[in-house]
Design an enzyme around this catalytic site. Structure first.
Site, PDB file in Angstrom:
ATOM      1  N   CYS A   2       0.850  -1.179   0.000  1.00  0.00           N
ATOM      2  CA  CYS A   2       0.000   0.000   0.000  1.00  0.00           C
ATOM      3  C   CYS A   2       0.892   1.238   0.000  1.00  0.00           C
ATOM      4  O   CYS A   2       2.081   1.156   0.296  1.00  0.00           O
ATOM      5  CB  CYS A   2      -0.885   0.012   1.233  1.00  0.00           C
ATOM      6  N   ARG A  27       1.659   1.475  -5.989  1.00  0.00           N
ATOM      7  CA  ARG A  27       1.851   0.520  -4.897  1.00  0.00           C
ATOM      8  C   ARG A  27       0.565  -0.218  -4.544  1.00  0.00           C
ATOM      9  O   ARG A  27       0.588  -1.200  -3.805  1.00  0.00           O
ATOM     10  CB  ARG A  27       2.343   1.249  -3.642  1.00  0.00           C
ATOM     11  N   TRP A  71      -3.670  -1.886  -1.367  1.00  0.00           N
ATOM     12  CA  TRP A  71      -3.572  -3.151  -2.097  1.00  0.00           C
ATOM     13  C   TRP A  71      -4.053  -4.200  -1.102  1.00  0.00           C
ATOM     14  O   TRP A  71      -3.382  -4.498  -0.124  1.00  0.00           O
ATOM     15  CB  TRP A  71      -2.128  -3.415  -2.524  1.00  0.00           C
ATOM     16  N   ASN A  97       0.788   0.230   6.131  1.00  0.00           N
ATOM     17  CA  ASN A  97       1.239  -0.664   5.062  1.00  0.00           C
ATOM     18  C   ASN A  97       1.978  -1.820   5.726  1.00  0.00           C
ATOM     19  O   ASN A  97       2.862  -1.580   6.554  1.00  0.00           O
ATOM     20  CB  ASN A  97       2.175   0.077   4.101  1.00  0.00           C
ATOM     21  N   GLY A  98       1.606  -3.055   5.376  1.00  0.00           N
ATOM     22  CA  GLY A  98       2.251  -4.219   5.986  1.00  0.00           C
ATOM     23  C   GLY A  98       1.177  -5.222   6.399  1.00  0.00           C
ATOM     24  O   GLY A  98       0.023  -5.122   5.968  1.00  0.00           O
ATOM     25  N   GLU A 466      10.241 -14.758 -19.043  1.00  0.00           N
ATOM     26  CA  GLU A 466       9.969 -13.330 -18.851  1.00  0.00           C
ATOM     27  C   GLU A 466       8.914 -12.839 -19.853  1.00  0.00           C
ATOM     28  O   GLU A 466       8.013 -12.071 -19.502  1.00  0.00           O
ATOM     29  CB  GLU A 466      11.284 -12.541 -18.986  1.00  0.00           C
ATOM     30  N   LYS A 470       5.275 -11.240 -18.758  1.00  0.00           N
ATOM     31  CA  LYS A 470       4.816  -9.915 -19.182  1.00  0.00           C
ATOM     32  C   LYS A 470       3.452 -10.007 -19.860  1.00  0.00           C
ATOM     33  O   LYS A 470       2.581  -9.170 -19.645  1.00  0.00           O
ATOM     34  CB  LYS A 470       5.810  -9.296 -20.169  1.00  0.00           C
ATOM     35  N   GLU A 473       0.806 -10.650 -17.230  1.00  0.00           N
ATOM     36  CA  GLU A 473       0.695  -9.560 -16.272  1.00  0.00           C
ATOM     37  C   GLU A 473      -0.096  -8.371 -16.811  1.00  0.00           C
ATOM     38  O   GLU A 473      -0.954  -7.840 -16.104  1.00  0.00           O
ATOM     39  CB  GLU A 473       2.124  -9.106 -15.916  1.00  0.00           C
ATOM     40  N   HIS A 489       7.049 -32.891 -23.695  1.00  0.00           N
ATOM     41  CA  HIS A 489       6.891 -33.731 -22.510  1.00  0.00           C
ATOM     42  C   HIS A 489       5.583 -33.434 -21.775  1.00  0.00           C
ATOM     43  O   HIS A 489       5.498 -33.666 -20.567  1.00  0.00           O
ATOM     44  CB  HIS A 489       8.096 -33.543 -21.574  1.00  0.00           C
ATOM     45  N   LYS A 588       3.381  -2.548  -7.450  1.00  0.00           N
ATOM     46  CA  LYS A 588       4.762  -2.411  -7.886  1.00  0.00           C
ATOM     47  C   LYS A 588       5.735  -2.995  -6.868  1.00  0.00           C
ATOM     48  O   LYS A 588       6.718  -3.622  -7.222  1.00  0.00           O
ATOM     49  CB  LYS A 588       5.054  -0.920  -8.097  1.00  0.00           C
TER      50      LYS A 588
HETATM   51  O1  M6R Z   1      11.140  -5.103  -6.775  1.00  0.00           O
HETATM   52  P1  M6R Z   1      11.505  -6.512  -7.149  1.00  0.00           P
HETATM   53  O2  M6R Z   1      12.439  -6.579  -8.289  1.00  0.00           O
HETATM   54  O3  M6R Z   1      11.997  -7.304  -5.979  1.00  0.00           O
HETATM   55  O4  M6R Z   1      10.127  -7.162  -7.590  1.00  0.00           O
HETATM   56  C1  M6R Z   1      10.022  -8.525  -7.876  1.00  0.00           C
HETATM   57  C2  M6R Z   1       8.732  -8.821  -8.612  1.00  0.00           C
HETATM   58  O5  M6R Z   1       7.629  -8.486  -7.805  1.00  0.00           O
HETATM   59  C3  M6R Z   1       8.626  -8.035  -9.932  1.00  0.00           C
HETATM   60  O6  M6R Z   1       9.734  -8.275 -10.730  1.00  0.00           O
HETATM   61  C4  M6R Z   1       7.356  -8.446 -10.696  1.00  0.00           C
HETATM   62  O7  M6R Z   1       7.440  -9.763 -11.103  1.00  0.00           O
HETATM   63  C5  M6R Z   1       7.163  -7.495 -11.890  1.00  0.00           C
HETATM   64  N1  M6R Z   1       5.951  -6.752 -11.719  1.00  0.00           N
HETATM   65  C6  M6R Z   1       7.060  -8.170 -13.197  1.00  0.00           C
HETATM   66  O8  M6R Z   1       6.925  -7.256 -14.242  1.00  0.00           O
END
Ligand code: M6R
Length: 593
Positions: A2, A27, A71, A97-98, A466, A470, A473, A489, A588
């Site tokens: 958050c 966030r 969040w 936050n937490g 990756e 993406k 996501e 497989h 984020k």
């Molecule tokens: O801040 P970080 O690099 O530790 O974050 C890790 C993941 O949460 C972050 O890379 C996430 O997978 C991305 N949103 C992907 O685009």
């Protein structure tokens, strides 16, 4: 996860809180709220975005207040679960936050004592707990309440009849902004930059009293003085700069990011890398990270094993807690863009407890990871706002190249040739960006499907992971990344003419095997789009479409390929009308375990 903000000074607090919250929406953005102090504590909150809340607010001239963008962890996004939360009397308001691990026990006990709760959140116990301890001294009541809490928190408390904000931090980030006759609090620096560039990073265990003129911090009942840092970037660095989305802007910044990250460590005169790290003996390396940063670690493993001949293990940070691995003379490297990912911080702490030397690779100055690890390697991506990691990923790759090349065990000429090639990568990436239209066309095509596979071999296998991450996501298309040899497989059962396969085909020792795999896929009638070297004249015969990338030494192919694998989902998501910078359910900075 958050975002929390606070203001105290002589300006109208409400617009400052709203603007700061908008800067923190990356966030968390499912609900939001503010509390301001006039004659009483006034709370305004709702499900939805900050701009919506702002439109609905009555005018107010309060000079201090707190705010939150959420969040959800405990309870669905709703007005009732949105922060700030208050005590029974409505005189104490808290943003948090937490995660409070023992909130249920506290809630049960307070309920027995007659406290009434209305939300499903863990946070709501905090103002009630403070109320239960309050006997005229707010600071003392907050300290006693904190003593009962187990878990992580960054919190701000505002109370009626108190011209001050109380702040506390434990395992969730909190930054203080220092002004003239006014002070600010926020989860992250971008929320402060409209008002000040002077910041103090709070440490775990710090509790503070903030007035317009003073910041007083204690830790374990001892007064502490934390350093004031001047932030070297401006809010313009974090703005969209004419692009439709932060993600597109950040993708386009990558030539600069590569140049800056490399320039920090590469001599201008000769191909010599100096990481400025204190060198200690190690026998092997353990790389730890989550999500996209984990994929950078996987590329790092190929590089370190190939160039430096060092044994490397890679672990997803959240799983490292369960590992009984014996670590000897192991160098532990944690990669995290935000420097605040709870799973990674936990893993770094465990590695330290096991006696390992630790390095944090991060983008965020002063972040928690930098304070846990023995040493820090800063990538120079500058603020990344879009939830999808793009430029920070490419900067993490550059960190891996720099470390692997500085440890390389190969003849000097080969090492120097590869080191020199680092400097031409920005231009190669720029060429892909200049030809963005071809990728946009393929992205639009992908947007019409519900499922896709990404395949590759060798150093590009992490790029398949990756690329798929993406696509999932930001476009919500289900995608899986596989080593090309693995599809047969099991996943082959899913191949149909409606399952496009993106094949990342490098001109290296994986080439022939990739072609064989592509033929097998074509025999199942799935459409295949290849991401291939511009010098590859044969690939068109085997696939339906080709996206060309500039030729580079094959160890650098993940860099050029990554740009394509970011633009493809961007354009697919755009075509599908998705919320690109703030995808549903994500945040984020993932500061909960
Ligand atoms: O801040 P970080 O690099 O530790 O974050 C890790 C993941 O949460 C972050 O890379 C996430 O997978 C991305 N949103 C992907 O685009």
């Amino acid at each position: 996860m958050c975002g929390i903000v606070g203001y105290i000074g002589n300006r109208n607090a409400q617009p400052i809180l709203l603007q700061s919250l908008e800067r923190l929406e990356y966030r968390g953005y499912d609900s939001c709220g503010i509390a301001v102090l006039s004659s009483t504590v006034k709370v305004y909150k709702d499900a939805g975005r900050v701009y919506q809340l702002g439109k609905a607010l009555p005018k107010n001239n309060s000079k201090l207040g707190i705010g939150h963008s959420r969040w959800a962890t405990h309870g669905k996004p709703s007005k009732i679960n949105a922060h700030p939360h208050t005590d029974c009397s409505g005189r104490i308001a808290v943003v948090h936050n937490g995660v409070i691990d023992n909130f249920q026990q506290i809630k049960d006990k307070l309920t027995e004592e007659g406290h009434l709760f209305c939300s499903e959140t863990d946070t709501e116990v905090i103002p009630h707990l403070i109320e239960s301890y309050y006997q005229g001294d707010l600071e003392q009541a907050v300290q006693r309440a904190l003593g009962d809490l187990r878990g992580s928190y960054a919190l701000i408390v505002l109370a009626a009849d108190h011209e001050e904000l109380l702040v506390a931090r434990n395992e969730s980030p909190l930054v203080l902004g220092v002004g003239d006759g006014e002070n600010f609090v926020a989860s992250d620096v971008p929320a402060l930059l409209d008002y000040t560039d002077r910041v103090i990073y709070m440490e775990d265990g710090d509790v503070g009293v903030i007035t317009a003129d003073e910041i007083r911090l204690v830790n374990c009942n001892q007064k502490v003085n934390r350093e004031t840092n001047v932030i070297p970037w401006t809010i313009d660095d974090a703005e969209k700069g004419g692009y439709d989305h932060f993600m597109l802007k950040e993708i386009h910044e990558q030539p600069r990011v590569i140049r800056d990250t490399v320039a920090g460590y590469l001599s201008e005169i000769e191909p010599v890398i100096d990481l400025g790290l204190e060198r200690t003996q190690f026998e092997d390396i353990l790389l730890l990270a989550c999500g996209t940063s984990y994929h950078a670690c996987l590329v790092g493993r190929y590089l370190l094993e190939k160039l430096a001949r060092i044994p490397v293990r890679v672990e997803i940070a959240s799983e490292f807690s369960y590992s009984d691995a014996v670590l000897g003379e192991t160098w532990v490297i944690g990669i995290t863009q935000s420097g605040e990912t709870a799973d990674l911080l936990g893993a770094l702490k465990k590695a330290k407890q096991l006696g390992c030397r630790t390095l944090a690779i991060t983008n965020c100055f002063g972040s928690s990871a930098t304070r846990i690890a023995d040493q820090t390697f800063y990538i120079r991506a500058q603020p990344e706002i879009s939830v999808a990691a793009t430029k920070s990923f490419v900067a993490q790759l550059m960190a891996m190249y720099l470390i692997a090349l500085s440890e390389a065990k190969m003849d000097i000429k080969s090492r120097e040739d590869l080191t020199r090639e680092l400097s031409v990568l920005p231009d190669k990436v720029q060429r892909i960006l200049d030809d963005e239209e071809q990728i946009a066309r393929h992205g639009k095509y992908l947007s019409t499907y519900d499922n896709a596979f990404y395949i590759a071999r060798g150093i590009n296998f992490p790029m398949a992971l990756e690329g798929a991450l993406k696509l999932k996501e930001i476009s919500y298309i289900h995608a899986e990344g596989y080593p090309a040899g693995e599809l047969k497989h099991g996943p082959f059962a899913l191949l149909t003419p409606n399952t496009p396969v993106i094949a990342i085909v490098a001109k290296d020792d994986t080439y022939e095997a990739m072609l064989t795999n592509i033929k097998e896929i074509k025999a199942r009638e799935s459409p295949v789009i290849a991401v291939a070297d511009e010098a590859d004249e044969d690939i068109d015969k085997f696939v339906d479409e080709v996206i060309r990338v500039p030729s580079v030494d094959s160890i650098f192919s993940p860099v050029v390929n990554s740009v394509v694998l970011q633009l493809l989902p961007y354009y697919a998501a755009r075509e599908r009308g998705c919320s690109i910078d703030m995808p549903r359910n994500l945040a984020k900075s993932v500061t909960v375990k």
